[in-house]
Design a protein around this motif. Structure first.
Motif, PDB file in Angstrom:
ATOM      1  N   SER A  18     -41.602  -9.276 -28.478  1.00  0.00           N
ATOM      2  CA  SER A  18     -42.696  -9.246 -27.509  1.00  0.00           C
ATOM      3  C   SER A  18     -44.070  -9.574 -28.063  1.00  0.00           C
ATOM      4  CB  SER A  18     -42.751  -7.875 -26.832  1.00  0.00           C
ATOM      5  OG  SER A  18     -43.078  -6.885 -27.778  1.00  0.00           O
ATOM      6  N   VAL A  19     -44.197  -9.717 -29.356  1.00  0.00           N
ATOM      7  CA  VAL A  19     -45.525  -9.921 -29.928  1.00  0.00           C
ATOM      8  C   VAL A  19     -45.574 -11.242 -30.688  1.00  0.00           C
ATOM      9  CG1 VAL A  19     -47.286  -8.967 -31.453  1.00  0.00           C
ATOM     10  CG2 VAL A  19     -45.785  -7.427 -30.189  1.00  0.00           C
ATOM     11  N   PRO A  20     -46.262 -12.239 -30.127  1.00  0.00           N
ATOM     12  CA  PRO A  20     -46.435 -13.478 -30.892  1.00  0.00           C
ATOM     13  C   PRO A  20     -47.283 -13.211 -32.135  1.00  0.00           C
ATOM     14  CG  PRO A  20     -47.472 -13.646 -28.712  1.00  0.00           C
ATOM     15  CD  PRO A  20     -46.892 -12.274 -28.845  1.00  0.00           C
ATOM     16  N   THR A  22     -49.754 -14.618 -33.217  1.00  0.00           N
ATOM     17  CA  THR A  22     -51.181 -14.796 -32.985  1.00  0.00           C
ATOM     18  C   THR A  22     -51.777 -13.655 -32.173  1.00  0.00           C
ATOM     19  OG1 THR A  22     -50.700 -16.099 -31.009  1.00  0.00           O
ATOM     20  CG2 THR A  22     -51.011 -17.300 -33.080  1.00  0.00           C
ATOM     21  N   SER A  23     -50.942 -12.748 -31.689  1.00  0.00           N
ATOM     22  CA  SER A  23     -51.389 -11.635 -30.853  1.00  0.00           C
ATOM     23  C   SER A  23     -52.024 -10.543 -31.692  1.00  0.00           C
ATOM     24  CB  SER A  23     -50.172 -11.068 -30.109  1.00  0.00           C
ATOM     25  OG  SER A  23     -50.422  -9.789 -29.628  1.00  0.00           O
ATOM     26  N   ASN A  24     -52.781  -9.689 -31.014  1.00  0.00           N
ATOM     27  CA  ASN A  24     -53.373  -8.530 -31.681  1.00  0.00           C
ATOM     28  C   ASN A  24     -52.369  -7.409 -31.851  1.00  0.00           C
ATOM     29  OD1 ASN A  24     -55.846  -9.725 -31.957  1.00  0.00           O
ATOM     30  ND2 ASN A  24     -56.619  -8.920 -30.025  1.00  0.00           N
ATOM     31  N   ARG A  68     -52.946  -0.876 -32.979  1.00  0.00           N
ATOM     32  CA  ARG A  68     -52.154  -1.977 -32.444  1.00  0.00           C
ATOM     33  C   ARG A  68     -51.248  -2.445 -33.589  1.00  0.00           C
ATOM     34  NH1 ARG A  68     -53.499  -3.040 -27.516  1.00  0.00           N
ATOM     35  NH2 ARG A  68     -52.482  -5.027 -27.250  1.00  0.00           N
ATOM     36  N   ARG A  70     -48.037  -5.007 -35.134  1.00  0.00           N
ATOM     37  CA  ARG A  70     -47.272  -6.260 -35.058  1.00  0.00           C
ATOM     38  C   ARG A  70     -46.440  -6.382 -36.330  1.00  0.00           C
ATOM     39  NH1 ARG A  70     -52.580  -8.839 -35.746  1.00  0.00           N
ATOM     40  NH2 ARG A  70     -52.681  -9.415 -37.915  1.00  0.00           N
TER      41      ARG A  70
END
Length: 163
Positions: A18-20, A22-24, A68, A70
């Motif tokens: 669910s987390v690319p 480039t995501s935060n 957050r 990742r």
């Protein structure tokens, strides 16, 4: 690399799926919501993410009062590292690689051949100058080893220099 327990793996799957990169990242609440079918307490998910951060599996960044999260590396990088770690467990790496190569499907073998060919090509002078030469010899040797592990092998005393 650390092996993951069942719950750690489930949390990492949420991050990988669910987390690319480039995501935060995602919050503990978002991970807990994604794992709703498991009926986990918020604090349990928070503890797992904290432990994964301590193991270097996840990166976290403060956002207000929350963190957050990742994944620190892709799923593929993690799996590749697990495979390399398994090769280091002892015994002959060559024998383990040959056994592995014999266990893959035809399609998987083609993927491996292409990857080995690309890797060998990087060690050469470049695709423009590529003619039958050392790179092709290496690819042929590797293919021969996969098909017949004893063909073209040095005597056991020389096995260490064969790597």
């Amino acid at each position: 690399m650390t092996r993951l327990g069942d719950l750690e793996r489930a949390v990492m799957d949420v991050l990988w799926d669910s987390v690319p990169s480039t995501s935060n990242g995602v919050t503990v609440r978002e991970v807990a919501d994604a794992l709703a079918g498991r009926e986990l307490a918020y604090t349990t998910v928070m503890t797992v993410l904290d432990r994964l951060a301590g193991k270097g599996m996840v990166q976290r960044e403060r956002e207000g009062r929350a963190w957050r999260y990742r994944a620190a590396a892709s799923r593929e990088a993690h799996i590749a590292q697990l495979m390399l770690d398994a090769l280091d467990l002892g015994g002959s790496r060559d024998a383990a690689l040959v056994r592995f190569a014999r266990s893959v499907t035809g399609t998987e073998a083609e993927v491996l051949r292409a990857a080995l060919g690309a890797e060998a090509g990087l060690a050469g002078s470049g695709p423009a100058d590529r003619q039958a030469g050392p790179t092709d010899r290496v690819e042929t040797e590797l293919a021969d080893r996969i098909e017949s592990p004893r063909a073209g092998r040095a005597a056991p005393a020389d096995e260490a220099t064969d790597r």
